[in-house]
Design an enzyme around this catalytic site. Structure first.
Site, PDB file in Angstrom:
ATOM      1  N   GLU A 131       0.880  -1.173   0.000  1.00 56.10           N
ATOM      2  CA  GLU A 131       0.000   0.000   0.000  1.00 56.10           C
ATOM      3  C   GLU A 131       0.917   1.223   0.000  1.00 56.10           C
ATOM      4  O   GLU A 131       1.193   1.818   1.021  1.00 56.10           O
ATOM      5  CB  GLU A 131      -0.929  -0.030   1.211  1.00 56.10           C
ATOM      6  CG  GLU A 131      -2.034   1.022   1.089  1.00 56.10           C
ATOM      7  CD  GLU A 131      -3.130   0.862   2.130  1.00 56.10           C
ATOM      8  OE1 GLU A 131      -2.899   0.185   3.135  1.00 56.10           O
ATOM      9  OE2 GLU A 131      -4.215   1.433   1.902  1.00 56.10           O
ATOM     10  N   ALA A 142      -3.858   7.651   6.541  1.00 57.12           N
ATOM     11  CA  ALA A 142      -2.920   7.315   7.607  1.00 57.12           C
ATOM     12  C   ALA A 142      -1.577   6.830   7.079  1.00 57.12           C
ATOM     13  O   ALA A 142      -0.728   6.394   7.849  1.00 57.12           O
ATOM     14  CB  ALA A 142      -3.529   6.250   8.514  1.00 57.12           C
ATOM     15  N   HIS A 218      -9.919   0.015  -0.941  1.00 60.21           N
ATOM     16  CA  HIS A 218     -10.965   0.570  -0.064  1.00 60.21           C
ATOM     17  C   HIS A 218     -11.736   1.729  -0.703  1.00 60.21           C
ATOM     18  O   HIS A 218     -11.554   2.892  -0.380  1.00 60.21           O
ATOM     19  CB  HIS A 218     -10.478   0.906   1.352  1.00 60.21           C
ATOM     20  CG  HIS A 218      -9.187   1.650   1.513  1.00 60.21           C
ATOM     21  ND1 HIS A 218      -8.933   2.849   0.898  1.00 60.21           N
ATOM     22  CD2 HIS A 218      -8.089   1.376   2.252  1.00 60.21           C
ATOM     23  CE1 HIS A 218      -7.740   3.274   1.257  1.00 60.21           C
ATOM     24  NE2 HIS A 218      -7.195   2.403   2.065  1.00 60.21           N
ATOM     25  N   ARG A 229     -20.744  15.398 -11.335  1.00 56.57           N
ATOM     26  CA  ARG A 229     -20.089  16.007 -12.499  1.00 56.57           C
ATOM     27  C   ARG A 229     -18.618  15.621 -12.592  1.00 56.57           C
ATOM     28  O   ARG A 229     -18.000  15.809 -13.637  1.00 56.57           O
ATOM     29  CB  ARG A 229     -20.225  17.544 -12.451  1.00 56.57           C
ATOM     30  CG  ARG A 229     -21.611  18.003 -12.899  1.00 56.57           C
ATOM     31  CD  ARG A 229     -21.676  19.514 -13.051  1.00 56.57           C
ATOM     32  NE  ARG A 229     -21.609  20.208 -11.772  1.00 56.57           N
ATOM     33  CZ  ARG A 229     -22.674  20.447 -10.990  1.00 56.57           C
ATOM     34  NH1 ARG A 229     -23.874  20.067 -11.375  1.00 56.57           N
ATOM     35  NH2 ARG A 229     -22.537  21.080  -9.845  1.00 56.57           N
ATOM     36  N   HIS A 252     -16.158   3.250   8.196  1.00 52.05           N
ATOM     37  CA  HIS A 252     -15.545   3.705   6.940  1.00 52.05           C
ATOM     38  C   HIS A 252     -16.588   3.984   5.866  1.00 52.05           C
ATOM     39  O   HIS A 252     -16.388   4.859   5.018  1.00 52.05           O
ATOM     40  CB  HIS A 252     -14.545   2.663   6.432  1.00 52.05           C
ATOM     41  CG  HIS A 252     -13.231   2.680   7.156  1.00 52.05           C
ATOM     42  ND1 HIS A 252     -13.071   2.139   8.401  1.00 52.05           N
ATOM     43  CD2 HIS A 252     -12.020   3.192   6.809  1.00 52.05           C
ATOM     44  CE1 HIS A 252     -11.814   2.299   8.793  1.00 52.05           C
ATOM     45  NE2 HIS A 252     -11.165   2.947   7.848  1.00 52.05           N
ATOM     46  N   ASP A 273      -8.698  -4.295   6.252  1.00 51.93           N
ATOM     47  CA  ASP A 273      -7.749  -3.194   6.486  1.00 51.93           C
ATOM     48  C   ASP A 273      -7.411  -3.141   7.975  1.00 51.93           C
ATOM     49  O   ASP A 273      -7.134  -2.077   8.536  1.00 51.93           O
ATOM     50  CB  ASP A 273      -8.317  -1.850   6.003  1.00 51.93           C
ATOM     51  CG  ASP A 273      -7.238  -0.777   5.822  1.00 51.93           C
ATOM     52  OD1 ASP A 273      -6.039  -1.123   5.787  1.00 51.93           O
ATOM     53  OD2 ASP A 273      -7.605   0.414   5.718  1.00 51.93           O
TER      54      ASP A 273
END
Ligand code: ZN
Ligand code: ZN
Length: 401
Positions: A131, A142, A218, A229, A252, A273
Site C-alpha cells: 500500500e 494514515a 478501499h 459532475r 468507513h 484493512d
C-alpha cells in the site's frame, strides 16, 4: 470403494453457502485437505460425520488487505507477521495477503522478504500487498506522508525481485506522473494493480483501468468523493466493473452504501484493512511509525484524526453486510471469499464450497458469529463437535493423492 468410503470426514446438517445458493440441510465431505463432494440431505453414511446442528457453513474468508491483528503489527517482525495471520485465521480468514503500509523502500524490501518466507511456509498466506509508497499526498490518510514518492519503475522492480514471486498487489495513485507506465509494469509482472489513496479525476482513473488496473483499494476511503459532475476514482471503478474493496465496519462506509453495492455482487470485495488493534481493544497503537488512538473500536491517527485502518475481522464484515445492510448471505459470502480469490486468479483453489477447492470453512452460528474454522481440512482450535480424531485422520493422509 464407494464415494462415501473415500470421504474421510463429512460436515453434515449445515446451511451450506455455495456459489449456486444456500443448500439447506447440506453436507460437505473432506478428503486430503480438499472438498471432495457437496450435497443436500442424505450425507454419506460410511464416513465419520460432524453434525453442525444447522449452522451456516461458508467458505473460509480471503482478505486482500490486512495490516495486523491480535496485537501484532505485520511490519514489526516476522513473528508479528505470523501472529497477525494466526489471529485472523482463528476468526475465519483462511487466505490472506499481508499489507505493508508506506515506508522507506529499504524497509519495504525487508518486509516483503518476511512475507515471502511466510508465504512459503504457512498455508493460507498468499503473498504481499504494497500500500504505497506511490500514493497521493492529498489523499494519504494514515499513510506516512514523509515516505510517499513518485512512481519509480526501478524501485518497483527492486521490490518485485525481493518478493520472489509473492508480490500479489500494489496500490498506486493513478494521477501521479509515471503512474500509467508503472501500472503496465505491475500488470506485466502478474501483480494486481490496485488504485487508491488517490485524488484522481474520473479520466485519470479510467486511463489506469484501461492500462490494466483491476482493483480499487478501499472504495470511497482515501479518494475524492463521488460527484455527479466529476465522478473521480469511485465513479470510474464502479462503472468499469473492476473489483472494489470495502471496509464494512460501519465507520468507513455507511451501511446504506454497502447495501447499494449489493446491486453489484460481482464487484464487491470485503476487506478488513485491520491493524494490530483488531481483537485487542481500545488504546494507543502505532501504524507506519505514527501514533494511532483506538476508541470505541475506531482507529484514528492521533495527529490528524484521520481513520487509520480498522479493528475488523472478515467475519464481522460479513455479519454487518447481512444484518446491517441486508445483503443476502450468499452475496456477502462471495464478497468475502469468491470475489477476492478471483481478483488474485486463485478461484480454482480457494474461495468457494465446491469440489476440488481447499477445505477452508468458517462455521457461523445463527447470529453469524464464528463457531469454528477449518483450514485445509484441519480444525483451528476446537472442532464444533466432538470427534476431533476423525478430522485429524484427514490431516494425516497427505495432500498428493
Ligand atoms: Zn489505505
Ligand atoms: Zn491499508
Amino acid at each position: 470403494m464407494s464415494d462415501g468410503a473415500t470421504a474421510l470426514a463429512v460436515l453434515a446438517n449445515a446451511r451450506v453457502v455455495t456459489p449456486g445458493g444456500v443448500i439447506e440441510n447440506g453436507w460437505v465431505s473432506v478428503a486430503d485437505g480438499r472438498i471432495a463432494a457437496v450435497g443436500a440431505s442424505d450425507a454419506p453414511s460410511d464416513a465419520r460425520t460432524v453434525d453442525l446442528d444447522g449452522a451456516w457453513l461458508l467458505p473460509g474468508f480471503v482478505d486482500l488487505h490486512m495490516h495486523g491483528g491480535g496485537g501484532h503489527d505485520v511490519t514489526a517482525s516476522p513473528d508479528a507477521m505470523a501472529g497477525a495471520v494466526a489471529f485472523h485465521r482463528a476468526h475465519g480468514t483462511t487466505s490472506t495477503l499481508i499489507s505493508l503500509v508506506t515506508a522507506p523502500v529499504e524497509q519495504l524490501r525487508e518486509q516483503v522478504t518476511w512475507a515471502a518466507a511466510l508465504t512459503s511456509t504457512t498455508g493460507g498466506v498468499l503473498g504481499a500487498h504494497l500500500e504505497g509508497p506511490f500514493l497521493s499526498h492529498a489523499r494519504c490518510g494514515a499513510q506516512n506522508a514523509a515516505h510517499l514518492r513518485l512512481p519509480d519503475r526501478d524501485a518497483f522492480a527492486d521490490l518485485l525481485a525481493a518478493a520472489g514471486g509473492t508480490l500479489r498487489s500494489m496500490t498506486i495513485a493513478p494521477e501521479l506522473p509515471g503512474a500509467l507506465e508503472l501500472v503496465a509494469d505491475v500488470v506485466a509482472a502478474g501483480t494486481v494493480a490496485a488504485l487508491g489513496h488517490s485524488d484522481a479525476t474520473y479520466a485519470q482513473a479510467r486511463a489506469a483501468i484501461d492500462a490494466g488496473a483491476s482493483l480499487c483499494t478501499h472504495l470511497f476511503n482515501g479518494m475524492r468523493p463521488l460527484h455527479h459532475r466529476e465522478p473521480g476514482l469511485v465513479g470510474a471503478a464502479l462503472e468499469s466493473g473492476i473489483a472494489c474493496e470495502l471496509i464494512n465496519d460501519g465507520v468507513h462506509v455507511h451501511p446504506a452504501v454497502t447495501s447499494l453495492l449489493g446491486a453489484r455482487p460481482e464487484q464487491l470485495v470485503l476487506v478488513t484493512d485491520a491493524i494490530d488493534a483488531a481483537g485487542v481493544g481500545d488504546g494507543q497503537y502505532l501504524l507506519g511509525g505514527q501514533a494511532v488512538r483506538v476508541q470505541d473500536g475506531q482507529a484514528r491517527l492521533a495527529s490528524t484524526g484521520s481513520l487509520a485502518g480498522s479493528t475488523l475481522t472478515m467475519a464481522e464484515a460479513v455479519r454487518r453486510a447481512v444484518l446491517d445492510s441486508g445483503l443476502p448471505i450468499e452475496v456477502a459470502s462471495a464478497a468475502a471469499s469468491g470475489n477476492p480469490a478471483r481478483v488474485l486468479g486463485l478461484q480454482d483453489r480457494v474461495g468457494a464450497i465446491s469440489p476440488g477447492r481447499t477445505a477452508d470453512f468458517a462455521v457461523l452460528d445463527e447470529q453469524l458469529q464464528v463457531r469454528a474454522v477449518m483450514a485445509a481440512g484441519v480444525w483451528q482450535g476446537t472442532s464444533p463437535a466432538a470427534p476431533r480424531d476423525a478430522l485429524q485422520t484427514v490431516t494425516n493422509t497427505g495432500l498428493d493423492q
